[in-house]
Write a protein that holds these residues in place. Structure first.
Motif, PDB file in Angstrom:
ATOM      1  N   LYS A 155      76.073 -58.745  -5.426  1.00 47.13           N
ATOM      2  CA  LYS A 155      76.356 -59.669  -6.515  1.00 47.13           C
ATOM      3  C   LYS A 155      77.001 -60.923  -5.924  1.00 47.13           C
ATOM      4  CE  LYS A 155      78.903 -60.231 -10.845  1.00 47.13           C
ATOM      5  NZ  LYS A 155      79.942 -59.661 -11.744  1.00 47.13           N
ATOM      6  N   PRO A 156      76.227 -62.007  -5.754  1.00 40.94           N
ATOM      7  CA  PRO A 156      76.804 -63.245  -5.199  1.00 40.94           C
ATOM      8  C   PRO A 156      77.749 -63.899  -6.200  1.00 40.94           C
ATOM      9  CG  PRO A 156      74.394 -63.181  -4.987  1.00 40.94           C
ATOM     10  CD  PRO A 156      74.789 -62.116  -5.961  1.00 40.94           C
ATOM     11  N   ARG A 157      78.649 -64.741  -5.673  1.00 36.02           N
ATOM     12  CA  ARG A 157      79.594 -65.424  -6.551  1.00 36.02           C
ATOM     13  C   ARG A 157      78.965 -66.604  -7.289  1.00 36.02           C
ATOM     14  NH1 ARG A 157      84.625 -63.557  -6.090  1.00 36.02           N
ATOM     15  NH2 ARG A 157      85.175 -62.385  -4.214  1.00 36.02           N
ATOM     16  N   GLY A 158      77.927 -67.177  -6.712  1.00 36.55           N
ATOM     17  CA  GLY A 158      77.279 -68.317  -7.342  1.00 36.55           C
ATOM     18  C   GLY A 158      75.837 -68.424  -6.917  1.00 36.55           C
ATOM     19  N   VAL A 159      75.117 -69.367  -7.522  1.00 34.99           N
ATOM     20  CA  VAL A 159      73.702 -69.543  -7.212  1.00 34.99           C
ATOM     21  C   VAL A 159      73.506 -69.970  -5.767  1.00 34.99           C
ATOM     22  CG1 VAL A 159      71.633 -70.854  -7.784  1.00 34.99           C
ATOM     23  CG2 VAL A 159      73.154 -70.075  -9.612  1.00 34.99           C
ATOM     24  N   ALA A 160      74.332 -70.939  -5.303  1.00 31.90           N
ATOM     25  CA  ALA A 160      74.207 -71.388  -3.919  1.00 31.90           C
ATOM     26  C   ALA A 160      74.497 -70.243  -2.950  1.00 31.90           C
ATOM     27  CB  ALA A 160      75.156 -72.558  -3.667  1.00 31.90           C
ATOM     28  N   ASP A 161      75.490 -69.418  -3.276  1.00 36.67           N
ATOM     29  CA  ASP A 161      75.811 -68.264  -2.430  1.00 36.67           C
ATOM     30  C   ASP A 161      74.639 -67.294  -2.382  1.00 36.67           C
ATOM     31  OD1 ASP A 161      78.418 -69.225  -1.971  1.00 36.67           O
ATOM     32  OD2 ASP A 161      79.118 -68.318  -3.836  1.00 36.67           O
ATOM     33  N   LEU A 187      79.299 -57.250   4.141  1.00 45.43           N
ATOM     34  CA  LEU A 187      79.058 -57.930   2.872  1.00 45.43           C
ATOM     35  C   LEU A 187      80.282 -57.868   1.963  1.00 45.43           C
ATOM     36  CD1 LEU A 187      75.392 -56.808   2.209  1.00 45.43           C
ATOM     37  CD2 LEU A 187      76.172 -59.175   2.376  1.00 45.43           C
ATOM     38  N   ALA A 188      80.988 -56.733   1.974  1.00 42.95           N
ATOM     39  CA  ALA A 188      82.179 -56.594   1.131  1.00 42.95           C
ATOM     40  C   ALA A 188      83.251 -57.601   1.515  1.00 42.95           C
ATOM     41  CB  ALA A 188      82.722 -55.173   1.231  1.00 42.95           C
ATOM     42  N   ALA A 189      83.303 -57.972   2.813  1.00 43.55           N
ATOM     43  CA  ALA A 189      84.306 -58.931   3.279  1.00 43.55           C
ATOM     44  C   ALA A 189      83.838 -60.374   3.199  1.00 43.55           C
ATOM     45  CB  ALA A 189      84.687 -58.594   4.730  1.00 43.55           C
ATOM     46  N   ASP A 190      82.589 -60.595   2.833  1.00 45.03           N
ATOM     47  CA  ASP A 190      82.034 -61.944   2.783  1.00 45.03           C
ATOM     48  C   ASP A 190      82.584 -62.674   1.551  1.00 45.03           C
ATOM     49  OD1 ASP A 190      80.260 -64.221   2.430  1.00 45.03           O
ATOM     50  OD2 ASP A 190      78.872 -63.228   3.799  1.00 45.03           O
ATOM     51  N   PRO A 191      83.188 -63.850   1.715  1.00 44.72           N
ATOM     52  CA  PRO A 191      83.754 -64.564   0.558  1.00 44.72           C
ATOM     53  C   PRO A 191      82.704 -65.017  -0.452  1.00 44.72           C
ATOM     54  CG  PRO A 191      83.802 -65.943   2.532  1.00 44.72           C
ATOM     55  CD  PRO A 191      83.415 -64.566   2.974  1.00 44.72           C
ATOM     56  N   VAL A 197      80.453 -63.062  -1.640  1.00 41.56           N
ATOM     57  CA  VAL A 197      80.019 -61.855  -2.346  1.00 41.56           C
ATOM     58  C   VAL A 197      81.083 -61.408  -3.338  1.00 41.56           C
ATOM     59  CG1 VAL A 197      79.367 -59.428  -2.081  1.00 41.56           C
ATOM     60  CG2 VAL A 197      78.546 -61.134  -0.437  1.00 41.56           C
ATOM     61  N   ALA A 198      80.664 -61.273  -4.607  1.00 39.68           N
ATOM     62  CA  ALA A 198      81.590 -60.777  -5.634  1.00 39.68           C
ATOM     63  C   ALA A 198      81.586 -59.261  -5.699  1.00 39.68           C
ATOM     64  CB  ALA A 198      81.215 -61.356  -6.989  1.00 39.68           C
ATOM     65  N   GLY A 199      80.513 -58.635  -5.226  1.00 39.26           N
ATOM     66  CA  GLY A 199      80.429 -57.176  -5.238  1.00 39.26           C
ATOM     67  C   GLY A 199      79.226 -56.713  -4.445  1.00 39.26           C
ATOM     68  N   VAL A 200      79.358 -55.552  -3.820  1.00 38.78           N
ATOM     69  CA  VAL A 200      78.244 -54.964  -3.081  1.00 38.78           C
ATOM     70  C   VAL A 200      78.310 -53.453  -3.269  1.00 38.78           C
ATOM     71  CG1 VAL A 200      79.571 -54.885  -0.931  1.00 38.78           C
ATOM     72  CG2 VAL A 200      77.066 -54.743  -0.857  1.00 38.78           C
ATOM     73  N   ALA A 201      77.146 -52.841  -3.420  1.00 40.99           N
ATOM     74  CA  ALA A 201      77.107 -51.392  -3.640  1.00 40.99           C
ATOM     75  C   ALA A 201      75.878 -50.809  -2.956  1.00 40.99           C
ATOM     76  CB  ALA A 201      77.075 -51.068  -5.125  1.00 40.99           C
ATOM     77  N   PRO A 202      76.039 -49.650  -2.322  1.00 38.65           N
ATOM     78  CA  PRO A 202      74.873 -48.963  -1.751  1.00 38.65           C
ATOM     79  C   PRO A 202      74.137 -48.192  -2.835  1.00 38.65           C
ATOM     80  CG  PRO A 202      76.843 -47.678  -1.349  1.00 38.65           C
ATOM     81  CD  PRO A 202      77.284 -48.920  -2.075  1.00 38.65           C
ATOM     82  N   ILE A 203      72.847 -47.963  -2.605  1.00 34.95           N
ATOM     83  CA  ILE A 203      72.057 -47.098  -3.473  1.00 34.95           C
ATOM     84  C   ILE A 203      71.361 -46.084  -2.578  1.00 34.95           C
ATOM     85  CG2 ILE A 203      70.206 -46.957  -5.170  1.00 34.95           C
ATOM     86  CD1 ILE A 203      70.707 -49.770  -5.961  1.00 34.95           C
ATOM     87  N   ALA A 204      71.640 -44.815  -2.809  1.00 35.21           N
ATOM     88  CA  ALA A 204      71.078 -43.740  -1.986  1.00 35.21           C
ATOM     89  C   ALA A 204      70.324 -42.765  -2.874  1.00 35.21           C
ATOM     90  CB  ALA A 204      72.189 -43.024  -1.225  1.00 35.21           C
ATOM     91  N   PHE A 205      69.114 -42.399  -2.449  1.00 37.68           N
ATOM     92  CA  PHE A 205      68.259 -41.512  -3.236  1.00 37.68           C
ATOM     93  C   PHE A 205      67.961 -40.245  -2.438  1.00 37.68           C
ATOM     94  CE2 PHE A 205      67.037 -45.974  -3.611  1.00 37.68           C
ATOM     95  CZ  PHE A 205      67.286 -46.231  -4.943  1.00 37.68           C
ATOM     96  N   GLY A 206      67.174 -39.377  -3.059  1.00 38.09           N
ATOM     97  CA  GLY A 206      66.656 -38.227  -2.317  1.00 38.09           C
ATOM     98  C   GLY A 206      66.860 -36.890  -2.990  1.00 38.09           C
ATOM     99  N   ASP A 207      67.706 -36.821  -4.028  1.00 33.83           N
ATOM    100  CA  ASP A 207      67.959 -35.544  -4.700  1.00 33.83           C
ATOM    101  C   ASP A 207      67.625 -35.654  -6.185  1.00 33.83           C
ATOM    102  OD1 ASP A 207      68.840 -34.361  -2.379  1.00 33.83           O
ATOM    103  OD2 ASP A 207      70.943 -34.869  -2.722  1.00 33.83           O
ATOM    104  N   ILE A 208      67.440 -34.510  -6.803  1.00 36.75           N
ATOM    105  CA  ILE A 208      67.165 -34.438  -8.233  1.00 36.75           C
ATOM    106  C   ILE A 208      67.951 -33.296  -8.858  1.00 36.75           C
ATOM    107  CG2 ILE A 208      64.849 -35.456  -8.167  1.00 36.75           C
ATOM    108  CD1 ILE A 208      63.689 -32.664  -8.131  1.00 36.75           C
ATOM    109  N   VAL A 209      68.105 -33.366 -10.164  1.00 36.16           N
ATOM    110  CA  VAL A 209      68.664 -32.283 -10.971  1.00 36.16           C
ATOM    111  C   VAL A 209      67.782 -32.131 -12.202  1.00 36.16           C
ATOM    112  CG1 VAL A 209      70.578 -31.533 -12.427  1.00 36.16           C
ATOM    113  CG2 VAL A 209      71.049 -32.521 -10.180  1.00 36.16           C
TER     114      VAL A 209
END
Length: 411
Positions: free
Chosen positions: A242-248, A89-93, A95-107
């Motif tokens: 985060k796509p670059r546009g609506v069509a994307d 996804l990061a290399a896909d033209p 895509v303006a941005g991609v981020a993982p979300i990982a859970f499982g811990d607390i403070v």
């Protein structure tokens, strides 16, 4: 002739009944006002919270649960999507941005979320109100509601935040600490009005390493964020794209709805939830309307009874030369003023109840709801005042039609 002195005298004479009428009407109206205002506030608050999640990609499963866990941080184990998708996804033209979300811990009851600097700053939209974004695996930034100090070092524990009060470390949390792992708080994000205000954000690499999965890079230590090293990227519960546009956006959603992944717009899932909530709201509004009808009918009967009890007074006024219209106006103004006072009190009570409920929801979920006076509630109140004023004509007409001689004899 001025009818208001007589109206005031009538209301003082039956002050106990008058107060009861106002309270009954206020309670009936407040239910409908509170339901409508709260439902609108929930729609607006949840939609605002989802704005930072244009497209979610995860493993096949429940779309609703993916949104609840990723957007609203409701603790639930999610199936993992393969980490190699991050680089793709990061290399896909498109895509303006991609981020993982990982859970499982607390403070101390606050959820620890592993992600990237780009997503922590919402791709450049957010700037920390204190400190700076994390730049190393042992650094963390906190949401606006997390009661930690900059420079404080904390140790995460394995578990979810659902069982703990934020700010308190339970015995269970203490028993499941990741000994040897510490984060230094280096920044605080601005208030978002969402459950992420209660989150502690750390580099996703540190979450992976804490659980013995490596850091997604070949080098150790390695720079944070993508690109990750092929073959070294652990799975994650969700990816924010985060796509670059609506069509994307639509093209990406169609592509990743197959091949072992699930892609969705959180707004679509929320619309489905709104529909369900709307059905419940409609049922509650209908019940409230029936309740209002019954209360207004009871008030009408009470007004007729009170007019009947005071018919001699009105007959005396007529005998002294007061026109029929004056008696009708006095009677109508008395009943209409009580119903109007009850409707206005119900409007204020409903808004106050909705505001109090919003505070409870915020305390439980971190979702801040904005309850403000709106035209729907004002229009409902005006409609009820109009209907009540029309109903008030019934006892007024009864007093107007009553023969003077018969009323005097019956007194």
């Amino acid at each position: 002739m001025n009818p208001f002195p007589m109206v005031r005298a009538d209301l003082r004479a039956m002050r106990g009944s008058a107060i009861a009428v106002v309270v009954l009407v206020a309670l009936a109206v407040a239910i409908g006002i509170a339901v409508g205002a709260q439902e609108r506030a929930i729609r607006q608050g949840t939609a605002r919270a989802a704005d930072d999640f244009p497209l979610l990609v995860g493993a096949p499963g429940s779309q609703t649960q993916l949104v609840l866990t990723s957007v609203f941080l409701q603790p639930e184990a999610l199936p993992l999507v393969e980490g190699a998708l991050l680089n793709r996804l990061a290399a896909d033209p498109r895509v303006a941005g991609v981020a993982p979300i990982a859970f499982g811990d607390i403070v101390r009851g606050w959820p620890v979320v592993g992600t990237t600097r780009d997503f922590a700053a919402r791709w450049g939209r957010l700037t920390p109100t204190e400190g700076h974004l994390f730049a190393a695996e042992d650094e963390a930034i906190i949401g606006a509601d997390v009661r930690l100090r900059l420079g404080e070092r904390v140790t995460p524990s394995h578990g979810t935040a659902g069982h703990a009060h934020p700010g308190e470390e339970t015995e269970e949390e203490h028993a499941h600490r990741h000994e040897g792992v510490q984060y230094e708080v280096v920044g605080r994000l601005p208030r978002l009005g969402s459950p992420w205000d209660r989150a502690i954000l750390v580099p996703v690499e540190s979450v992976w390493e804490t659980h013995g999965l490596g850091n997604g890079h070949e080098a150790d230590p390695a720079p944070l964020g993508p690109p990750f090293e092929a073959g070294h990227v652990p799975g994650v519960p969700a990816l924010v794209v985060k796509p670059r546009g609506v069509a994307d956006a639509y093209a990406l959603r169609a592509q990743y709805r197959q091949g072992g992944t699930m892609a969705l717009f959180p707004a679509e899932v929320l619309v489905s939830l709104y529909r369900t909530v709307g059905d419940v709201r409609d049922a509650l509004v209908l019940a409230s309307a029936l309740n209002n009808l019954l209360v207004f009918a009871a008030v009408l009967l009470l007004s007729v009874t009170l007019v009947s009890l005071r018919r001699r007074r009105y007959a005396v006024l007529r005998a002294l030369g007061a026109p029929r219209g004056y008696v009708l106006l006095v009677t109508w103004l008395g009943a209409a003023s009580l119903l109007t006072a009850g409707c206005v009190a119900g409007l204020l009570t409903g808004w106050a109840a909705s505001y109090a409920l919003s505070e409870v929801i915020a305390a439980q979920t971190g979702l801040h709801l904005s309850v403000a006076p709106g035209w729907p509630e004002l229009s409902l109140t005006l409609l009820l005042i109009g209907a009540g004023s029309l109903l008030s004509l019934a006892p007024a007409l009864a007093a107007w039609r009553a023969p003077v001689s018969a009323s005097l004899r019956g007194g």
